[in-house]
Design a protein around this motif. Structure first.
Motif, PDB file in Angstrom:
ATOM      1  N   SER A   1      15.901 -11.893  45.560  1.00 24.40           N
ATOM      2  CA  SER A   1      14.678 -11.676  46.342  1.00 24.40           C
ATOM      3  C   SER A   1      14.392 -10.189  46.485  1.00 24.40           C
ATOM      4  O   SER A   1      13.248  -9.773  46.581  1.00 24.40           O
ATOM      5  CB  SER A   1      14.784 -12.333  47.719  1.00 24.40           C
ATOM      6  N   ASN A   2      15.456  -9.396  46.495  1.00 25.73           N
ATOM      7  CA  ASN A   2      15.292  -7.947  46.607  1.00 25.73           C
ATOM      8  C   ASN A   2      16.183  -7.244  45.594  1.00 25.73           C
ATOM      9  O   ASN A   2      17.277  -7.708  45.312  1.00 25.73           O
ATOM     10  CB  ASN A   2      15.664  -7.454  48.008  1.00 25.73           C
ATOM     11  N   LEU A   3      15.688  -6.135  45.079  1.00 27.65           N
ATOM     12  CA  LEU A   3      16.468  -5.346  44.138  1.00 27.65           C
ATOM     13  C   LEU A   3      16.591  -3.928  44.678  1.00 27.65           C
ATOM     14  O   LEU A   3      15.582  -3.241  44.890  1.00 27.65           O
ATOM     15  CB  LEU A   3      15.800  -5.338  42.757  1.00 27.65           C
TER      16      LEU A   3
ATOM     17  N   GLU B   1      12.398  -3.408  44.176  1.00 32.08           N
ATOM     18  CA  GLU B   1      11.649  -4.642  43.946  1.00 32.08           C
ATOM     19  C   GLU B   1      11.913  -5.619  45.072  1.00 32.08           C
ATOM     20  O   GLU B   1      13.010  -5.689  45.598  1.00 32.08           O
ATOM     21  CB  GLU B   1      12.086  -5.302  42.630  1.00 32.08           C
ATOM     22  N   ALA B   2      10.889  -6.395  45.423  1.00 31.34           N
ATOM     23  CA  ALA B   2      11.069  -7.441  46.417  1.00 31.34           C
ATOM     24  C   ALA B   2       9.978  -8.479  46.229  1.00 31.34           C
ATOM     25  O   ALA B   2       8.876  -8.152  45.777  1.00 31.34           O
ATOM     26  CB  ALA B   2      11.005  -6.857  47.827  1.00 31.34           C
ATOM     27  N   ASP B   3      10.305  -9.722  46.579  1.00 31.19           N
ATOM     28  CA  ASP B   3       9.299 -10.768  46.427  1.00 31.19           C
ATOM     29  C   ASP B   3       8.600 -11.086  47.758  1.00 31.19           C
ATOM     30  O   ASP B   3       7.857 -12.054  47.861  1.00 31.19           O
ATOM     31  CB  ASP B   3       9.917 -12.039  45.817  1.00 31.19           C
ATOM     32  N   CYS B   4       8.825 -10.226  48.758  1.00 29.40           N
ATOM     33  CA  CYS B   4       8.192 -10.457  50.054  1.00 29.40           C
ATOM     34  C   CYS B   4       6.700 -10.142  49.969  1.00 29.40           C
ATOM     35  O   CYS B   4       6.282  -9.332  49.150  1.00 29.40           O
ATOM     36  CB  CYS B   4       8.860  -9.598  51.122  1.00 29.40           C
ATOM     37  N   PRO B   5       5.882 -10.800  50.814  1.00 33.98           N
ATOM     38  CA  PRO B   5       4.439 -10.578  50.722  1.00 33.98           C
ATOM     39  C   PRO B   5       3.993  -9.184  51.177  1.00 33.98           C
ATOM     40  O   PRO B   5       3.010  -8.656  50.649  1.00 33.98           O
ATOM     41  CB  PRO B   5       3.838 -11.656  51.634  1.00 33.98           C
ATOM     42  N   ASP B   6       4.693  -8.580  52.122  1.00 34.89           N
ATOM     43  CA  ASP B   6       4.185  -7.299  52.653  1.00 34.89           C
ATOM     44  C   ASP B   6       4.600  -6.076  51.828  1.00 34.89           C
ATOM     45  O   ASP B   6       3.936  -5.065  51.857  1.00 34.89           O
ATOM     46  CB  ASP B   6       4.564  -7.122  54.132  1.00 34.89           C
ATOM     47  N   GLN B   7       5.708  -6.214  51.106  1.00 35.93           N
ATOM     48  CA  GLN B   7       6.219  -5.120  50.260  1.00 35.93           C
ATOM     49  C   GLN B   7       6.532  -3.843  51.050  1.00 35.93           C
ATOM     50  O   GLN B   7       6.584  -2.746  50.484  1.00 35.93           O
ATOM     51  CB  GLN B   7       5.214  -4.793  49.125  1.00 35.93           C
ATOM     52  N   LEU B   8       6.719  -3.993  52.364  1.00 33.83           N
ATOM     53  CA  LEU B   8       6.988  -2.815  53.203  1.00 33.83           C
ATOM     54  C   LEU B   8       8.303  -2.148  52.821  1.00 33.83           C
ATOM     55  O   LEU B   8       8.426  -0.930  52.823  1.00 33.83           O
ATOM     56  CB  LEU B   8       7.024  -3.204  54.684  1.00 33.83           C
ATOM     57  N   CYS B   9       9.293  -2.978  52.469  1.00 36.09           N
ATOM     58  CA  CYS B   9      10.602  -2.430  52.128  1.00 36.09           C
ATOM     59  C   CYS B   9      10.536  -1.599  50.851  1.00 36.09           C
ATOM     60  O   CYS B   9      11.205  -0.585  50.726  1.00 36.09           O
ATOM     61  CB  CYS B   9      11.630  -3.550  51.987  1.00 36.09           C
ATOM     62  N   VAL B  10       9.700  -2.031  49.916  1.00 33.54           N
ATOM     63  CA  VAL B  10       9.567  -1.301  48.650  1.00 33.54           C
ATOM     64  C   VAL B  10       8.886   0.048  48.887  1.00 33.54           C
ATOM     65  O   VAL B  10       9.218   1.042  48.245  1.00 33.54           O
ATOM     66  CB  VAL B  10       8.770  -2.130  47.622  1.00 33.54           C
TER      67      VAL B  10
ATOM     68  N   ILE C   1      14.586  -2.133  55.899  1.00 37.78           N
ATOM     69  CA  ILE C   1      14.592  -3.509  56.375  1.00 37.78           C
ATOM     70  C   ILE C   1      13.470  -4.292  55.706  1.00 37.78           C
ATOM     71  O   ILE C   1      12.328  -3.839  55.641  1.00 37.78           O
ATOM     72  CB  ILE C   1      14.434  -3.552  57.916  1.00 37.78           C
ATOM     73  N   CYS C   2      13.823  -5.448  55.173  1.00 36.96           N
ATOM     74  CA  CYS C   2      12.829  -6.370  54.652  1.00 36.96           C
ATOM     75  C   CYS C   2      12.780  -7.556  55.609  1.00 36.96           C
ATOM     76  O   CYS C   2      13.642  -8.442  55.565  1.00 36.96           O
ATOM     77  CB  CYS C   2      13.201  -6.822  53.242  1.00 36.96           C
ATOM     78  N   LEU C   3      11.802  -7.538  56.489  1.00 37.70           N
ATOM     79  CA  LEU C   3      11.727  -8.584  57.512  1.00 37.70           C
ATOM     80  C   LEU C   3      11.517  -9.981  56.930  1.00 37.70           C
ATOM     81  O   LEU C   3      12.218 -10.916  57.313  1.00 37.70           O
ATOM     82  CB  LEU C   3      10.620  -8.260  58.520  1.00 37.70           C
ATOM     83  N   PRO C   4      10.572 -10.176  56.005  1.00 41.27           N
ATOM     84  CA  PRO C   4      10.355 -11.547  55.495  1.00 41.27           C
ATOM     85  C   PRO C   4      11.591 -12.152  54.848  1.00 41.27           C
ATOM     86  O   PRO C   4      11.850 -13.348  54.975  1.00 41.27           O
ATOM     87  CB  PRO C   4       9.229 -11.367  54.465  1.00 41.27           C
ATOM     88  N   ASN C   5      12.388 -11.328  54.164  1.00 40.14           N
ATOM     89  CA  ASN C   5      13.585 -11.839  53.488  1.00 40.14           C
ATOM     90  C   ASN C   5      14.854 -11.666  54.317  1.00 40.14           C
ATOM     91  O   ASN C   5      15.944 -12.012  53.859  1.00 40.14           O
ATOM     92  CB  ASN C   5      13.762 -11.140  52.136  1.00 40.14           C
TER      93      ASN C   5
HETATM   94 ZN   LIG Z   1      10.286  -6.687  51.803  1.00 42.20          ZN
END
Ligand SMILES: [Zn+2]
Length: 119
Positions: A60-62, A74-83, A96-100
């Motif tokens: 889910s995250n790279l 890389e991330a498959d979260c909708p907000d892409q904030l972590c990227v 932090i990737c909240l959705p994942n």
């Molecule tokens: Zn994320």
């Protein structure tokens, strides 16, 4: 009196500057570790010294570790904030990737050794 005050200020500034530089260089020697947590569970610890790509949470995250910094590439979260977060390298900085529910945190090795003892 005034001259003494200036000397005192100068000394304080020197001490502050050297403390800052020491902190800066210690940080840059790459003693840090990257802690990866998914859903509140520790999934791995990685050295900031080794350039590598880390697949988190079944892809889910790279996370990329490069030049002593950790960056979510890389991330498959909708907000892409972590990227879009900037790369982290200093102790206690995190991504932090909240959705994942993915947390990537930097810790100095000294701190994690204390953790190992208390655990
Ligand atoms: Zn994320």
């Amino acid at each position: 009196m005034k001259k003494k005050d200036w000397i005192l200020i100068f000394v304080v500034l020197c001490v502050a500057a050297s403390a800052y530089l020491a902190h800066y260089f210690l940080r840059d020697t790459g003693k840090g570790e990257v802690i990866v947590e998914v859903n509140g569970k520790l999934t791995g610890t990685y050295s900031l010294n080794e350039d590598q790509e880390i697949t988190i949470n079944q892809g889910s995250n790279l996370l990329e570790i490069k030049n002593g910094k950790a960056n979510m590439i890389e991330a498959d979260c909708p907000d892409q904030l972590c990227v879009h977060q900037r790369a982290v390298s200093a102790s206690n900085e995190n991504i932090i990737c909240l959705p994942n529910k993915v947390v990537v945190e930097i810790r100095s090795k000294g701190e994690s050794q204390i953790d190992a003892v208390t655990n």
